[in-house]
Design a protein around this motif. Structure first.
Motif, PDB file in Angstrom:
ATOM      1  N   ILE A 152      53.341  22.173 -12.643  1.00 40.01           N
ATOM      2  CA  ILE A 152      51.734  22.011 -12.249  1.00 40.01           C
ATOM      3  C   ILE A 152      51.104  22.228 -13.818  1.00 40.01           C
ATOM      4  N   THR A 153      49.990  21.723 -13.910  1.00 35.25           N
ATOM      5  CA  THR A 153      49.115  21.690 -14.850  1.00 35.25           C
ATOM      6  C   THR A 153      47.845  22.703 -14.515  1.00 35.25           C
ATOM      7  N   GLN A 154      47.842  22.943 -13.372  1.00 34.99           N
ATOM      8  CA  GLN A 154      46.635  23.886 -13.142  1.00 34.99           C
ATOM      9  C   GLN A 154      46.848  24.604 -11.725  1.00 34.99           C
ATOM     10  N   ARG A 155      46.528  25.741 -11.880  1.00 37.37           N
ATOM     11  CA  ARG A 155      46.788  26.885 -10.453  1.00 37.37           C
ATOM     12  C   ARG A 155      46.019  26.161  -9.266  1.00 37.37           C
ATOM     13  N   GLN A 156      46.447  26.453  -8.107  1.00 34.53           N
ATOM     14  CA  GLN A 156      45.617  26.259  -6.834  1.00 34.53           C
ATOM     15  C   GLN A 156      45.031  27.601  -6.420  1.00 34.53           C
ATOM     16  N   PHE A 157      45.690  28.733  -6.691  1.00 38.18           N
ATOM     17  CA  PHE A 157      45.299  29.984  -6.120  1.00 38.18           C
ATOM     18  C   PHE A 157      44.678  30.835  -7.076  1.00 38.18           C
ATOM     19  N   THR A 158      43.570  30.361  -7.800  1.00 37.59           N
ATOM     20  CA  THR A 158      43.100  31.133  -8.979  1.00 37.59           C
ATOM     21  C   THR A 158      42.235  32.611  -8.614  1.00 37.59           C
ATOM     22  N   ALA A 159      41.742  32.501  -7.658  1.00 42.76           N
ATOM     23  CA  ALA A 159      40.885  33.835  -7.077  1.00 42.76           C
ATOM     24  C   ALA A 159      41.938  34.899  -6.615  1.00 42.76           C
TER      25      ALA A 159
ATOM     26  N   ARG B 293      50.663  42.085  -4.895  1.00 44.93           N
ATOM     27  CA  ARG B 293      49.322  41.907  -5.885  1.00 44.93           C
ATOM     28  C   ARG B 293      49.540  42.585  -6.979  1.00 44.93           C
ATOM     29  N   ARG B 294      50.054  43.927  -7.049  1.00 43.14           N
ATOM     30  CA  ARG B 294      50.220  44.737  -8.287  1.00 43.14           C
ATOM     31  C   ARG B 294      51.141  43.885  -9.092  1.00 43.14           C
ATOM     32  N   ASN B 295      52.387  43.861  -8.735  1.00 32.31           N
ATOM     33  CA  ASN B 295      53.355  43.071  -9.559  1.00 32.31           C
ATOM     34  C   ASN B 295      52.844  41.675 -10.018  1.00 32.31           C
ATOM     35  N   ASN B 296      52.368  40.831  -9.244  1.00 25.07           N
ATOM     36  CA  ASN B 296      51.736  39.711  -9.542  1.00 25.07           C
ATOM     37  C   ASN B 296      50.679  39.449 -10.824  1.00 25.07           C
ATOM     38  N   GLN B 297      49.694  40.474 -10.691  1.00 26.45           N
ATOM     39  CA  GLN B 297      48.706  40.549 -11.475  1.00 26.45           C
ATOM     40  C   GLN B 297      49.368  40.843 -12.932  1.00 26.45           C
TER      41      GLN B 297
ATOM     42  N   PHE C  52      49.142  24.379   2.062  1.00 25.49           N
ATOM     43  CA  PHE C  52      48.506  25.551   1.269  1.00 25.49           C
ATOM     44  C   PHE C  52      47.175  24.900   0.461  1.00 25.49           C
ATOM     45  N   SER C  53      46.859  23.803   0.341  1.00 25.38           N
ATOM     46  CA  SER C  53      45.558  23.348  -0.149  1.00 25.38           C
ATOM     47  C   SER C  53      44.599  23.455   0.623  1.00 25.38           C
ATOM     48  N   GLU C  54      44.753  23.424   2.093  1.00 25.18           N
ATOM     49  CA  GLU C  54      43.688  23.695   3.218  1.00 25.18           C
ATOM     50  C   GLU C  54      43.618  25.076   3.229  1.00 25.18           C
ATOM     51  N   ILE C  55      44.618  25.875   3.149  1.00 22.36           N
ATOM     52  CA  ILE C  55      44.403  27.285   3.649  1.00 22.36           C
ATOM     53  C   ILE C  55      43.642  27.957   2.566  1.00 22.36           C
ATOM     54  N   THR C  56      43.445  27.512   1.482  1.00 19.38           N
ATOM     55  CA  THR C  56      42.504  28.183   0.438  1.00 19.38           C
ATOM     56  C   THR C  56      41.292  28.098   0.713  1.00 19.38           C
ATOM     57  N   HIS C  57      40.782  27.037   1.706  1.00 13.92           N
ATOM     58  CA  HIS C  57      39.373  27.049   2.061  1.00 13.92           C
ATOM     59  C   HIS C  57      38.947  27.203   3.520  1.00 13.92           C
ATOM     60  N   ASN C  58      39.883  26.909   4.309  1.00 16.86           N
ATOM     61  CA  ASN C  58      39.514  26.977   5.819  1.00 16.86           C
ATOM     62  C   ASN C  58      40.368  27.908   6.722  1.00 16.86           C
ATOM     63  N   THR C  59      40.602  29.286   6.224  1.00 16.91           N
ATOM     64  CA  THR C  59      41.456  30.052   6.868  1.00 16.91           C
ATOM     65  C   THR C  59      40.869  31.546   6.820  1.00 16.91           C
ATOM     66  N   ARG C  60      41.227  32.398   7.882  1.00 16.62           N
ATOM     67  CA  ARG C  60      40.842  33.749   7.772  1.00 16.62           C
ATOM     68  C   ARG C  60      42.140  34.543   7.058  1.00 16.62           C
TER      69      ARG C  60
ATOM     70  N   ILE D 213      51.126  35.971 -11.908  1.00 17.43           N
ATOM     71  CA  ILE D 213      51.396  34.815 -10.798  1.00 17.43           C
ATOM     72  C   ILE D 213      50.453  34.883  -9.933  1.00 17.43           C
ATOM     73  N   THR D 214      49.985  33.730  -9.445  1.00 15.38           N
ATOM     74  CA  THR D 214      49.190  33.740  -8.272  1.00 15.38           C
ATOM     75  C   THR D 214      50.130  33.129  -7.363  1.00 15.38           C
ATOM     76  N   GLY D 215      49.095  33.086  -6.009  1.00 16.74           N
ATOM     77  CA  GLY D 215      49.801  32.370  -4.884  1.00 16.74           C
ATOM     78  C   GLY D 215      49.249  32.971  -3.364  1.00 16.74           C
ATOM     79  N   ALA D 216      50.162  32.595  -2.632  1.00 16.94           N
ATOM     80  CA  ALA D 216      49.821  32.818  -0.955  1.00 16.94           C
ATOM     81  C   ALA D 216      50.815  33.081  -0.274  1.00 16.94           C
ATOM     82  N   LEU D 217      51.036  33.919   0.645  1.00 11.22           N
ATOM     83  CA  LEU D 217      52.123  34.465   1.687  1.00 11.22           C
ATOM     84  C   LEU D 217      51.430  34.196   3.009  1.00 11.22           C
ATOM     85  N   SER D 218      52.280  33.450   3.728  1.00  9.79           N
ATOM     86  CA  SER D 218      52.050  33.119   5.027  1.00  9.79           C
ATOM     87  C   SER D 218      53.143  33.775   5.965  1.00  9.79           C
TER      88      SER D 218
END
Length: 138
Positions: free
Chosen positions: A81-88, A27-31, A127-135, A35-40
Motif C-alpha cells: 500500500i502507499t497509504q494507510r486506511q486506518f490513520t485515526a 493498541r499499546r503494542n501497535n502504537q 474495511f473501507s466501509e467500516i471506517t465511516h459507517n459503524t459503531r 501499526i494501524t488497523g481494525a479488528l472485527s
C-alpha cells in the motif's frame, strides 16, 4: 514499504474480558510499532486488518499466531500500500452489534458472516466501509 495484511481466525473460549485485553494490548503494542488497523469479531470469527511497515506487520502477525485464544488463522489478503486506511487509531474494534448487523450481512455470501469465504476485494470494501459507517467499541 508499507503493507496491508488481512487475516481471519476462529476465537476459542473467549469472554468479554479477553476481548478487552486483546484490544488494550493491540493498541499499546501497535502504537509502538507504528501499526494501524481494525479488528472485527462476529460469529466467533476474528477478522483483522493490519497496516504498517512490512517487517513490523510480519513480526506482529507471527506473534499473533502464537496466541492460544484463537485457532485456524488464515491470511485472506496481503498487498503493498502507499497509504494507510486506518490513520485515526492503532486498533479499532467492530463487533456484531444490532447497529452493525446489516453491514456484516452486506458483505457475506451466507446468513452468517464468514470472512473465510470473502474475496480480497470484498474484504477491502468491508474495511473501507467500516471506517465511516459503524459503531466502534472501546
Amino acid at each position: 514499504m508499507m503493507i496491508r495484511l488481512i487475516y481471519a481466525s476462529r476465537a476459542i473460549n473467549l469472554g468479554p474480558a479477553d476481548v478487552k485485553d486483546i484490544l488494550a494490548s493491540s493498541r499499546r503494542n501497535n502504537q509502538r510499532l507504528a501499526i494501524t488497523g481494525a479488528l472485527s469479531l462476529s460469529n466467533g470469527i476474528f477478522l483483522q486488518c493490519l497496516e504498517g511497515e512490512r517487517a513490523a506487520v510480519n513480526a506482529l502477525y507471527h506473534h499473533i499466531l502464537k496466541d492460544k485464544r484463537h485457532i485456524k488463522p488464515e491470511v485472506l489478503s496481503l498487498e503493498e500500500i502507499t497509504q494507510r486506511q486506518f490513520t485515526a487509531w492503532n486498533m479499532g474494534l467492530i463487533a456484531a452489534t444490532t447497529e452493525n448487523s446489516s453491514l456484516f450481512l452486506k458483505y457475506s455470501s451466507t446468513a452468517e458472516f464468514d470472512p473465510y469465504s470473502m474475496s480480497a476485494s470484498a474484504l477491502k470494501e468491508f474495511f473501507s466501509e467500516i471506517t465511516h459507517n459503524t459503531r466502534w467499541l472501546n
